[in-house]
Scaffold this active site. Structure first.
Site, PDB file in Angstrom:
ATOM      1  N   ASP A 103      49.351  59.814 -32.711  1.00 52.49           N
ATOM      2  CA  ASP A 103      49.097  59.970 -31.280  1.00 52.49           C
ATOM      3  C   ASP A 103      48.531  61.367 -31.003  1.00 52.49           C
ATOM      4  O   ASP A 103      47.512  61.740 -31.569  1.00 52.49           O
ATOM      5  CB  ASP A 103      50.395  59.684 -30.516  1.00 52.49           C
ATOM      6  CG  ASP A 103      50.231  59.641 -29.019  1.00 52.49           C
ATOM      7  OD1 ASP A 103      49.662  58.655 -28.510  1.00 52.49           O
ATOM      8  OD2 ASP A 103      50.674  60.598 -28.345  1.00 52.49           O
ATOM      9  N   ARG A 104      49.166  62.184 -30.162  1.00 53.34           N
ATOM     10  CA  ARG A 104      48.644  63.516 -29.861  1.00 53.34           C
ATOM     11  C   ARG A 104      48.503  64.342 -31.134  1.00 53.34           C
ATOM     12  O   ARG A 104      47.557  65.124 -31.292  1.00 53.34           O
ATOM     13  CB  ARG A 104      49.554  64.269 -28.878  1.00 53.34           C
ATOM     14  CG  ARG A 104      49.980  63.480 -27.646  1.00 53.34           C
ATOM     15  CD  ARG A 104      48.808  62.920 -26.866  1.00 53.34           C
ATOM     16  NE  ARG A 104      48.003  63.962 -26.256  1.00 53.34           N
ATOM     17  CZ  ARG A 104      46.857  63.720 -25.617  1.00 53.34           C
ATOM     18  NH1 ARG A 104      46.373  62.486 -25.543  1.00 53.34           N
ATOM     19  NH2 ARG A 104      46.165  64.696 -25.068  1.00 53.34           N
TER      20      ARG A 104
ATOM     21  N   ARG B 132      45.278  63.833 -32.735  1.00 54.06           N
ATOM     22  CA  ARG B 132      44.166  64.550 -32.084  1.00 54.06           C
ATOM     23  C   ARG B 132      44.150  66.014 -32.534  1.00 54.06           C
ATOM     24  O   ARG B 132      43.084  66.604 -32.737  1.00 54.06           O
ATOM     25  CB  ARG B 132      44.282  64.406 -30.568  1.00 54.06           C
ATOM     26  CG  ARG B 132      44.331  62.951 -30.170  1.00 54.06           C
ATOM     27  CD  ARG B 132      44.238  62.659 -28.699  1.00 54.06           C
ATOM     28  NE  ARG B 132      44.542  61.243 -28.521  1.00 54.06           N
ATOM     29  CZ  ARG B 132      43.722  60.233 -28.847  1.00 54.06           C
ATOM     30  NH1 ARG B 132      42.530  60.498 -29.351  1.00 54.06           N
ATOM     31  NH2 ARG B 132      44.080  58.976 -28.667  1.00 54.06           N
TER      32      ARG B 132
ATOM     33  N   TRP C 262      47.011  58.468 -19.182  1.00 52.21           N
ATOM     34  CA  TRP C 262      45.859  59.316 -19.510  1.00 52.21           C
ATOM     35  C   TRP C 262      45.183  59.831 -18.236  1.00 52.21           C
ATOM     36  O   TRP C 262      44.572  60.898 -18.250  1.00 52.21           O
ATOM     37  CB  TRP C 262      44.844  58.516 -20.329  1.00 52.21           C
ATOM     38  CG  TRP C 262      45.029  58.597 -21.807  1.00 52.21           C
ATOM     39  CD1 TRP C 262      46.204  58.472 -22.494  1.00 52.21           C
ATOM     40  CD2 TRP C 262      44.017  58.824 -22.791  1.00 52.21           C
ATOM     41  NE1 TRP C 262      45.980  58.591 -23.845  1.00 52.21           N
ATOM     42  CE2 TRP C 262      44.653  58.797 -24.048  1.00 52.21           C
ATOM     43  CE3 TRP C 262      42.647  59.016 -22.720  1.00 52.21           C
ATOM     44  CZ2 TRP C 262      43.954  58.985 -25.236  1.00 52.21           C
ATOM     45  CZ3 TRP C 262      41.942  59.192 -23.901  1.00 52.21           C
ATOM     46  CH2 TRP C 262      42.590  59.183 -25.152  1.00 52.21           C
TER      47      TRP C 262
ATOM     48  N   TYR D  36      47.467  66.806 -21.784  1.00 53.02           N
ATOM     49  CA  TYR D  36      46.524  65.751 -21.390  1.00 53.02           C
ATOM     50  C   TYR D  36      45.377  66.309 -20.540  1.00 53.02           C
ATOM     51  O   TYR D  36      44.231  65.855 -20.660  1.00 53.02           O
ATOM     52  CB  TYR D  36      47.263  64.638 -20.645  1.00 53.02           C
ATOM     53  CG  TYR D  36      47.977  63.684 -21.572  1.00 53.02           C
ATOM     54  CD1 TYR D  36      47.390  62.489 -21.957  1.00 53.02           C
ATOM     55  CD2 TYR D  36      49.242  63.983 -22.081  1.00 53.02           C
ATOM     56  CE1 TYR D  36      48.030  61.606 -22.811  1.00 53.02           C
ATOM     57  CE2 TYR D  36      49.901  63.116 -22.928  1.00 53.02           C
ATOM     58  CZ  TYR D  36      49.292  61.925 -23.300  1.00 53.02           C
ATOM     59  OH  TYR D  36      49.940  61.059 -24.152  1.00 53.02           O
TER      60      TYR D  36
ATOM     61  N   HIS E 121      52.694  50.878 -31.136  1.00 58.78           N
ATOM     62  CA  HIS E 121      52.084  52.199 -31.185  1.00 58.78           C
ATOM     63  C   HIS E 121      52.748  53.157 -32.164  1.00 58.78           C
ATOM     64  O   HIS E 121      52.081  53.979 -32.790  1.00 58.78           O
ATOM     65  CB  HIS E 121      52.123  52.792 -29.776  1.00 58.78           C
ATOM     66  CG  HIS E 121      51.606  54.188 -29.665  1.00 58.78           C
ATOM     67  ND1 HIS E 121      50.307  54.534 -29.970  1.00 58.78           N
ATOM     68  CD2 HIS E 121      52.215  55.341 -29.267  1.00 58.78           C
ATOM     69  CE1 HIS E 121      50.131  55.832 -29.762  1.00 58.78           C
ATOM     70  NE2 HIS E 121      51.275  56.343 -29.352  1.00 58.78           N
TER      71      HIS E 121
END
Length: 294
Positions: A109-110, A113, A155, A216, A275
């Site tokens: 997830d984050r 990134r 988001w 975010y 997820h």
């Protein structure tokens, strides 16, 4: 006393920037691997993966800045303190402080990134990269449609100017967090009560909720600028992409195709879960990682 989800792992508090201290755990010996969690988790999400990887490797798990027990600095005018570039620099600083100059990085997830930016900005430090249940940030924003915006409403909710999302979430953090985790996970019971309590301990902190929104906000702004500047740059190290067949990313995107636009050597597949792969299907995740890291 709070449960220890990484028993035997050492605890570290490492200064990575002025006013920023990152909380990390380390265990095992051998080739180094860095584990990066996502939202709304902490490093404790690796409870099934970290100790087993540590049987053959030097494993480091860290709380991203803004999350868990790491510092939660102010974001700045463009939320630059939570850009993935800055968060990736935290990761490099943590690994160097623990004696690791080159390492594999695994991000959910984050954290995925951050791992993506880490591979672009610090390619010399990254041996291999694995990302869990994400497509590239710029791709996901560019290809947003009604279905994605509905499924991933946060988001667009979290990026609203402060303090709107912070105050609304703060009205009932437990409800918001529980709804988020139960909606994302497709494997009942995969986040047990003690692990959920750990996540709620952190989510109950207003500074944490603000930092999450800043994370975010950065992704919808300064991170997109950085991605645009690197639009022609490709990850040169091997990349493994895993995703949940029952989750939004797998249903919305051709995940391997999106990563082949960003990296030269991409493999991966869907797992039978939602997820949070490392909590829902840890045995399959570990088997994939062992093949990839070997």
């Amino acid at each position: 006393m709070a449960a220890d989800f990484l028993p035997g792992f050492a605890r570290h508090r490492i200064d990575t920037a002025p006013g920023v201290t990152i909380y990390a755990r380390s265990g095992g010996s051998g080739p180094p691997v860095l584990l990066l969690h996502g939202h709304p988790q902490t490093l404790s999400t690796w409870l099934h993966i970290g100790p087993r990887l540590a049987e053959r490797r030097s494993v480091v798990a860290m709380d991203l800045r803004g999350y868990g027990d790491s510092s939660k600095p102010e974001g700045g005018g463009r939320h630059e303190a939570y850009s993935k570039r800055v968060m990736a620099a935290d990761a490099v600083a943590v690994m160097r402080a623990l004696g690791h100059e080159r390492f594999a990085v695994i991000g959910h997830d984050r954290g995925g990134r951050v791992a993506h930016r880490l591979a672009l900005d610090h390619g010399e430090a990254v041996e291999k990269i694995a990302v869990f249940d994400i497509a590239p940030t710029a791709t996901m924003y560019a290809r947003t449609d009604k279905d994605f915006a509905t499924r991933y409403f946060w988001w667009f909710f979290f990026i609203q100017p402060a303090p709107l999302p912070e105050r609304l979430i703060g009205a009932d953090p437990d409800y918001f967090l529980r709804h988020h985790i139960e909606n994302q996970s497709k494997t009942p019971g995969s986040t047990p009560p003690d692990l959920y309590a750990e996540y709620l301990r952190c989510y109950a902190d207003p500074a944490c909720r603000h930092a999450i929104c800043e994370d975010y906000r950065a992704s919808a702004g300064i991170d997109l600028d950085h991605d645009a500047a690197d639009a022609d740059k490709r990850i040169t190290t091997p990349l493994l992409a895993l995703w949940g067949a029952k989750g939004t990313v797998g249903k919305t995107y051709d995940v391997l195709a999106t990563w082949r636009e960003k990296a030269h050597d991409v493999t991966g597949r869907a797992l039978d879960c939602g997820h949070t792969l490392q909590e829902e299907q840890p045995d399959e995740v570990l088997a994939e990682l062992e093949r990839f890291l070997a």
